[in-house]
Design an enzyme around this catalytic site. Structure first.
Site, mmCIF file in Angstrom:
data_model
loop_
_atom_site.group_PDB
_atom_site.id
_atom_site.type_symbol
_atom_site.label_atom_id
_atom_site.label_comp_id
_atom_site.label_asym_id
_atom_site.label_seq_id
_atom_site.Cartn_x
_atom_site.Cartn_y
_atom_site.Cartn_z
ATOM 1 N N SER A 1 0.648 -1.202 -0.162
ATOM 2 C CA SER A 1 0.448 -0.427 0.236
ATOM 3 C C SER A 1 0.523 1.648 -0.238
ATOM 4 O O SER A 1 1.940 1.152 0.154
ATOM 5 C CB SER A 1 -0.593 -0.128 1.095
ATOM 6 O OG SER A 1 -1.989 0.847 1.058
ATOM 7 N N TYR B 1 -1.619 -0.093 10.631
ATOM 8 C CA TYR B 1 -1.749 -0.361 8.838
ATOM 9 C C TYR B 1 -0.351 -0.356 8.463
ATOM 10 O O TYR B 1 -0.058 -1.747 7.552
ATOM 11 C CB TYR B 1 -3.085 0.521 8.575
ATOM 12 C CG TYR B 1 -3.148 -0.034 7.479
ATOM 13 C CD1 TYR B 1 -3.830 -1.735 7.112
ATOM 14 C CD2 TYR B 1 -3.392 0.757 6.230
ATOM 15 C CE1 TYR B 1 -4.032 -1.985 5.617
ATOM 16 C CE2 TYR B 1 -3.447 0.345 5.182
ATOM 17 C CZ TYR B 1 -4.000 -1.517 4.233
ATOM 18 O OH TYR B 1 -3.813 -1.324 3.239
HETATM 19 P P1 NDP Z 1 -11.405 -5.952 0.368
HETATM 20 O O1 NDP Z 1 -12.266 -5.934 1.746
HETATM 21 O O2 NDP Z 1 -12.694 -6.613 -0.337
HETATM 22 O O3 NDP Z 1 -10.824 -7.408 0.155
HETATM 23 C C1 NDP Z 1 -9.971 -8.006 1.194
HETATM 24 C C2 NDP Z 1 -9.932 -9.961 1.670
HETATM 25 O O4 NDP Z 1 -9.225 -10.029 2.236
HETATM 26 C C3 NDP Z 1 -11.381 -10.350 1.077
HETATM 27 O O5 NDP Z 1 -11.466 -11.212 0.394
HETATM 28 C C4 NDP Z 1 -11.311 -10.925 2.603
HETATM 29 O O6 NDP Z 1 -11.942 -11.856 2.640
HETATM 30 C C5 NDP Z 1 -10.021 -10.650 2.728
HETATM 31 N N1 NDP Z 1 -9.287 -11.114 3.972
HETATM 32 C C6 NDP Z 1 -9.710 -10.142 5.302
HETATM 33 N N2 NDP Z 1 -8.827 -10.893 6.340
HETATM 34 C C7 NDP Z 1 -9.032 -12.235 5.657
HETATM 35 C C8 NDP Z 1 -8.012 -13.565 6.951
HETATM 36 N N3 NDP Z 1 -7.896 -13.144 8.393
HETATM 37 N N4 NDP Z 1 -8.249 -14.624 6.206
HETATM 38 C C9 NDP Z 1 -8.111 -14.673 4.349
HETATM 39 N N5 NDP Z 1 -9.083 -13.350 3.946
HETATM 40 C C10 NDP Z 1 -9.439 -12.603 4.755
HETATM 41 O O7 NDP Z 1 -10.601 -5.249 -0.164
HETATM 42 P P2 NDP Z 1 -9.582 -4.790 -1.186
HETATM 43 O O8 NDP Z 1 -9.721 -5.338 -2.061
HETATM 44 O O9 NDP Z 1 -8.964 -3.521 -1.007
HETATM 45 O O10 NDP Z 1 -8.384 -5.122 -0.117
HETATM 46 C C11 NDP Z 1 -7.377 -6.780 -0.223
HETATM 47 C C12 NDP Z 1 -5.966 -5.662 -0.724
HETATM 48 O O11 NDP Z 1 -6.012 -4.742 -0.599
HETATM 49 C C13 NDP Z 1 -5.512 -5.413 1.205
HETATM 50 O O12 NDP Z 1 -4.442 -6.229 1.550
HETATM 51 C C14 NDP Z 1 -5.427 -4.285 1.987
HETATM 52 O O13 NDP Z 1 -4.449 -4.002 2.724
HETATM 53 C C15 NDP Z 1 -5.032 -3.799 -0.001
HETATM 54 N N6 NDP Z 1 -4.898 -2.536 0.220
HETATM 55 C C16 NDP Z 1 -6.257 -1.780 -0.223
HETATM 56 C C17 NDP Z 1 -6.419 -1.072 -0.566
HETATM 57 C C18 NDP Z 1 -7.539 0.103 -1.148
HETATM 58 O O14 NDP Z 1 -7.964 0.889 -1.024
HETATM 59 N N7 NDP Z 1 -8.720 -0.561 -1.347
HETATM 60 C C19 NDP Z 1 -5.385 0.816 -1.556
HETATM 61 C C20 NDP Z 1 -3.890 -0.188 -0.712
HETATM 62 C C21 NDP Z 1 -3.918 -1.519 -0.622
HETATM 63 P P3 NDP Z 1 -12.862 -12.614 3.840
HETATM 64 O O15 NDP Z 1 -13.939 -12.038 4.365
HETATM 65 O O16 NDP Z 1 -13.974 -13.308 2.910
HETATM 66 O O17 NDP Z 1 -12.278 -13.589 4.825
HETATM 67 C C1 8X3 Z 2 -4.738 1.678 1.629
HETATM 68 C C2 8X3 Z 2 -4.917 2.772 1.636
HETATM 69 O O1 8X3 Z 2 -4.544 5.534 2.216
HETATM 70 O O2 8X3 Z 2 -6.136 4.208 2.620
HETATM 71 O O3 8X3 Z 2 -3.980 0.179 1.741
HETATM 72 O O4 8X3 Z 2 -4.258 3.685 3.776
HETATM 73 S S1 8X3 Z 2 -4.831 3.543 2.878
#
Ligand code: NDP
Ligand code: 8X3
Length: 252
Positions: free
Chosen positions: A139, A152
Site C-alpha cells: 500500500s 496499518y
Molecule cells: P476487501 O475488503 O474487498 O478484500 C479483502 C479480502 O481479504 C477479502 O476477500 C477478505 O475475505 C480477505 N481477508 C481479510 N482477512 C482475512 C483473513 N484473516 N483470512 C483470509 N482472508 C482474509 O479489500 P481490498 O480488495 O481493497 O483489499 C485487498 C488488499 O489490498 C488488502 O491487503 C488491503 O490492505 C490492500 N489495499 C487496499 C487498498 C484500498 O484502498 N482498497 C489500497 C491499498 C492496499 P474474507 O473476509 O472472506 O476472509
Molecule cells: C489503503 C490505502 O491510503 O487508505 O492501503 O491507507 S490508504
C-alpha cells in the site's frame, strides 16, 4: 502446461477481480477467503471458464493453511503465480486511542498471514521456476505516513521490505516478486476499516474517481505476464485525484 495461480482474499475487492481476470485468461485458480458461501459462489461461476479450487481458510490460522496447502492436488505441485492479497485496515484513530485487538488483527493478517502463506507456497513457485511470480499487495500506506495509519502502515512497510528481501533470496530461481502499492481504491476495505459505516465509505470516495478493483487486477495480470527476464520490484498506483498533503505543523 496451464498456468495456475493462488489468490488469497478472493471473496471481494482486488482478490475477486484478480480471480475473474485470470480466469478470463484461462489460468487455473486456487482462491481463498473466510466467507465460505461467497467463495463458493465465485468459484462456481468461474468454474464455467477454468478449473477452480476454493479453500475457505483464515490466513491467520497457520495450521489450517498448512493443511490446505499440503492437501492440494498433485497438479498444483507447480504454481505460476501467487497474489498475497488478503488484508485489512481497522480504524483510523491516533495511536494513543487505538484498540490493541485491532492492531493485533492487522499484524496477524497482513504480516503473519502473508509471510506464512508465502513460505508454504515457495517450493511450488520455485518448482515452476522461470516466469513464476509473486505479487504482494502492499500500500502507499507503507511508504507515506498519515494520521491514523500507524499499525496499518507498519504492516504494509513490512510487506514492501519482505518483498525486496524475497527477491534477494530467490536469486537464481527465476521467481519474480513485486510489491504492488495501491492508493485510494474503491472496495469493501473502507467498510471494514470503518466498521460498516456506509456514510464514511461514501465520503471517502465522493468526487475522487478512485482506482477500481478491476484496475488492480489488470495491473496484476500485466505484472505476471511480463517477459520472464523482467522483474517489476515495486509499483505504486494512485488515482489522479490523490496526491501528497505536505508536512503537518502543530503551532502553540
Ligand atoms: P476487501 O475488503 O474487498 O478484500 C479483502 C479480502 O481479504 C477479502 O476477500 C477478505 O475475505 C480477505 N481477508 C481479510 N482477512 C482475512 C483473513 N484473516 N483470512 C483470509 N482472508 C482474509 O479489500 P481490498 O480488495 O481493497 O483489499 C485487498 C488488499 O489490498 C488488502 O491487503 C488491503 O490492505 C490492500 N489495499 C487496499 C487498498 C484500498 O484502498 N482498497 C489500497 C491499498 C492496499 P474474507 O473476509 O472472506 O476472509
Ligand atoms: C489503503 C490505502 O491510503 O487508505 O492501503 O491507507 S490508504
Amino acid at each position: 502446461m496451464t498456468n495456475s495461480i493462488f489468490i488469497t482474499g478472493a471473496t471481494s475487492g482486488f482478490g475477486e477481480a484478480c480471480a475473474r481476470r485470470f480466469a478470463d485468461a484461462g489460468w487455473n485458480l486456487i482462491i481463498t477467503g473466510r466467507r465460505e458461501q461467497r467463495l463458493k459462489l465465485i468459484g462456481e461461476e468461474l468454474a464455467t471458464k477454468t478449473e477452480v479450487l476454493t479453500l475457505a481458510v483464515d490466513v491467520r490460522d497457520r495450521q489450517a493453511m498448512q493443511e490446505a496447502i499440503d492437501n492440494l492436488p498433485d497438479r498444483f505441485a507447480r504454481l505460476t503465480g501467487l497474489i498475497n492479497n488478503a488484508g485489512l485496515a481497522l480504524g483510523i484513530d491516533p495511536a494513543h486511542q487505538c484498540s490493541l485487538d485491532d492492531w493485533e488483527t492487522m499484524v496477524d493478517t497482513n504480516v503473519k498471514g502473508l509471510m506464512f502463506t508465502t513460505r508454504m507456497l515457495l517450493p511450488r513457485l520455485i518448482a515452476h521456476g522461470r516466469g513464476a511470480s509473486i505479487v504482494n499487495i502492499g500500500s502507499v500506506a507503507g511508504n507515506w505516513p498519515y494520521q491514523g495509519g500507524n499499525v496499518y502502515g507498519g504492516t504494509k512497510a513490512f510487506v514492501r521490505q519482505f518483498s525486496l528481501g524475497l527477491r534477494c533470496d530467490l536469486a537464481g530461481t527465476g521467481v519474480r516478486v513485486t510489491d504492488l502499492e495501491p492508493g485510494l481504491c474503491e472496495s469493501e476495505f473502507t467498510l471494514v476499516r470503518f466498521g460498516g459505516d456506509q456514510a464514511r465509505y461514501d465520503a471517502t470516495y465522493a468526487g475522487a474517481s478512485p482506482v477500481q478493483p478491476q484496475d488492480i487486477a489488470e495491473t496484476c495480470f500485466w505484472l505476471m505476464t511480463q517477459p520472464p527476464h523482467l522483474n517489476i520490484n515495486t509499483l505504486e498506483i494512485m488515482p489522479v485525484s490523490q496526491t501528497w498533503g505536505g508536512f503537518a505543523i502543530h503551532r502553540e
